[in-house]
Design an enzyme around this catalytic site. Structure first.
Site, PDB file in Angstrom:
ATOM      1  N   CYS A 174       0.840  -1.202   0.000  1.00 48.48           N
ATOM      2  CA  CYS A 174       0.000   0.000   0.000  1.00 48.48           C
ATOM      3  C   CYS A 174       0.877   1.255   0.000  1.00 48.48           C
ATOM      4  O   CYS A 174       1.505   1.561  -1.001  1.00 48.48           O
ATOM      5  CB  CYS A 174      -0.974  -0.025   1.175  1.00 48.48           C
ATOM      6  N   GLU A 201      -2.068  -8.793   4.306  1.00 51.86           N
ATOM      7  CA  GLU A 201      -1.951  -9.288   5.684  1.00 51.86           C
ATOM      8  C   GLU A 201      -3.286  -9.400   6.410  1.00 51.86           C
ATOM      9  O   GLU A 201      -3.364 -10.044   7.460  1.00 51.86           O
ATOM     10  CB  GLU A 201      -1.003  -8.375   6.485  1.00 51.86           C
ATOM     11  N   HIS A 258      -3.791  -4.829   0.840  1.00 51.85           N
ATOM     12  CA  HIS A 258      -3.245  -5.327   2.104  1.00 51.85           C
ATOM     13  C   HIS A 258      -3.370  -6.858   2.159  1.00 51.85           C
ATOM     14  O   HIS A 258      -4.434  -7.389   2.489  1.00 51.85           O
ATOM     15  CB  HIS A 258      -3.990  -4.713   3.290  1.00 51.85           C
ATOM     16  N   ASP A 263       2.987 -15.399  30.370  1.00 53.60           N
ATOM     17  CA  ASP A 263       4.237 -14.767  29.953  1.00 53.60           C
ATOM     18  C   ASP A 263       5.356 -14.986  30.972  1.00 53.60           C
ATOM     19  O   ASP A 263       6.462 -15.404  30.613  1.00 53.60           O
ATOM     20  CB  ASP A 263       4.033 -13.268  29.724  1.00 53.60           C
TER      21      ASP A 263
END
Length: 511
Positions: free
Chosen positions: A79, A171, A169, A227
């Site tokens: 883009c 993605e 795009h 995490d």
């Protein structure tokens, strides 16, 4: 040597999705702001230029020196990145007659390796107000759409470097074969071997940790979350008992969580000390009703407790943290550092106070990747699959002043709700769920008696990364059963409501 793709971020809302698509192809990548300088290191296989909210024709439009680094590695402009590439090499970009946003059909004009295996008329997603109207000399059109004359292009000629641009795009979810296009760029154009896997990450990271830490000791605050647990397990795999974990019971954990988490840590071989500091936190909560005040209480007191315990450990030079990639990306955003930092962050002020170096083994992983690494490490699936839980815990799910009695009330209701989700096979389909104790009492009838008791709100959302979220459409029968079970079993609650707000405009937590 780890192969890497570099993604230069021009401020697009979709940049993280590009990174996710690259990672899903088992190729490591890193996002950096376009203005950050970098060197072409061994292992760098290609560069992707992201989209942007800017126009390439604006006076101060962001730009990079494509002509220089194209001498070393292939480039794919997406883009804005495609428009910038075209303009820098002498093409023309003009304002479109209308803003092009939404689905379009890709029409291949020439077979090319970038579009290998892509069907003609494949659906793609547009989001731009400028269009490339003339390509530079030595470039050719690869694809168009019904309304765009140049939807894909590349540099041609015998001396041509691998420069590609696409106006759409690939993605985003709506570009149905977009990830295949990205994989074609990674594998067939950049020559990536797709060998970045959870197993390879573990082996490489453990080796790096051994080198970084040497013979020193590491101290680390653990929360029971995904995490910190995965980060601690990686560090422990590298240095064993020289990792000293500290798990603080701040009085606002889930029911029985302190004992259960310590048992899990013992089972997976972590060297962790549990500190029961509940009463200290309850005393500090007295009179505090403002959400930010409650966060500050937790943050300050946690640091005090952790710092005091850390003094009992000798030879410590490093502080372990479970920082993950979205935190890193935000802190070095193209728009500048985030203006507000969560004041409750468990170890927010510790590095400065304790003068320790940081060890952050998950620094370049997304949340879903952390979970995959955790599974690779053999961490129990019930811990790996846990919903996110706020740093301030139940303190921000108790609206108003936090007391031990209110905590026990909320813990009991929340346990019924969460266990119900698990028993009904709904837990894994929800991103995050929790119970909120409202500062509202209402009249109820139980048997022949009138009651005047608290109300709880049930919250459940679906999401990919927590940045946006929709309320989970849980079955009415399930909600009815949970409501009855909470009211019948938790004395002090006589009303249950369900939160059907999405983020935005609401947030996932109430405080």
């Amino acid at each position: 040597m780890t192969e890497k793709i570099l993604i230069l971020d021009f401020g697009s809302q979709f940049t993280q999705l590009i990174a996710r698509a690259v990672r899903e192809a088992n190729v490591f990548c890193e996002i950096i702001p376009f203005q950050k300088s970098f060197t072409i290191e061994p292992g760098l296989k290609g560069i992707i230029l992201s989209g942007s909210p800017f126009s390439v024709n604006e006076e101060n439009a962001p730009s990079v020196d494509v002509a220089t680094f194209i001498q070393e590695v292939p480039v794919l402009g997406i883009c804005y990145g495609a428009q910038l590439t075209a303009k820098l090499f002498g093409g023309r970009v003009d304002k479109s007659n209308k803003r092009e946003y939404g689905r379009a059909r890709l029409q291949k004009q020439k077979e090319d390796i970038l579009f290998k295996g892509i069907a003609d008329q494949s659906q793609v997603w547009m989001s731009h107000s400028d269009s490339i109207v003339a390509l530079p000399e030595g470039f050719e059109v690869l694809a168009t759409t019904e309304s765009i004359p140049i939807a894909g292009f590349k540099k041609t000629g015998a001396d041509a470097r691998a420069i590609y641009g696409i106006q759409f795009h690939p993605e985003v979810y709506h570009s149905t074969e977009g990830k295949k296009i990205i994989t074609n760029f990674l594998v067939d154009i950049c020559g990536c071997s797709q060998n970045w896997t959870p197993a390879s990450f573990v082996s490489e990271t453990v080796a790096k940790l051994k080198e970084q830490i040497g013979d020193s000791h590491v101290i680390m605050a653990l929360s029971g979350g995904v995490d910190s647990t995965v980060a601690a397990t990686l560090i422990s795999k590298a240095i064993g008992e020289r990792l000293h974990g500290i798990f603080v019971d701040n009085g606002v954990l889930r029911k029985n969580e302190f004992e259960q988490v310590l048992e899990t840590y013992t089972a997976i071989g972590l060297n962790v000390k549990g500190i029961d500091a509940k009463q200290m936190f309850y005393d500090a909560f007295k009179g505090k009703t403002d959400p930010e005040e409650k966060r500050k209480v937790i943050g300050k007191l946690f640091i005090d407790v952790f710092h005091e315990e850390s003094k009992k450990v000798t030879g410590v030079k490093f502080l372990g943290q479970g920082t993950i990639y979205p935190d890193v990306i935000e802190s070095v955003s193209v728009h500048g550092p985030s203006q507000t930092i969560k004041s409750h962050h468990n170890v927010g002020g510790l590095p400065d106070i304790m003068h320790l170096e940081l060890v952050e083994p998950l620094r370049y992983l997304f949340k879903d990747e952390v979970r995959k690494v955790g599974i690779e490490l053999g961490i129990p699936t019930d811990m790996i699959g846990r919903h996110p839980f706020p740093g301030p815990g139940l303190a921000i799910r108790i609206l108003g002043e936090v007391t031990e009695e209110k905590v026990q009330l909320l813990q009991a209701a929340d346990e019924i709700y969460i266990q119900g989700l698990k028993d009904s096979n709904l837990y894994s389909s929800v991103w995050q769920a929790g119970t909120i104790l409202l500062p509202v009492k209402s009249v109820g009838v139980m048997g022949d008696e009138r009651t005047y008791e608290f109300t709880v709100a049930l919250r459940a959302v679906t999401s990919v990364d927590g940045m946006t979220a929709d309320w989970a459409h849980l079955p009415y029968e399930f909600l009815a059963d949970i409501s009855n079970e909470i009211i019948n079993n938790v004395r002090g609650i006589n009303r249950v409501v369900y939160d059907i707000s999405s983020k935005p405009p609401a947030t996932i937590e109430w405080e």
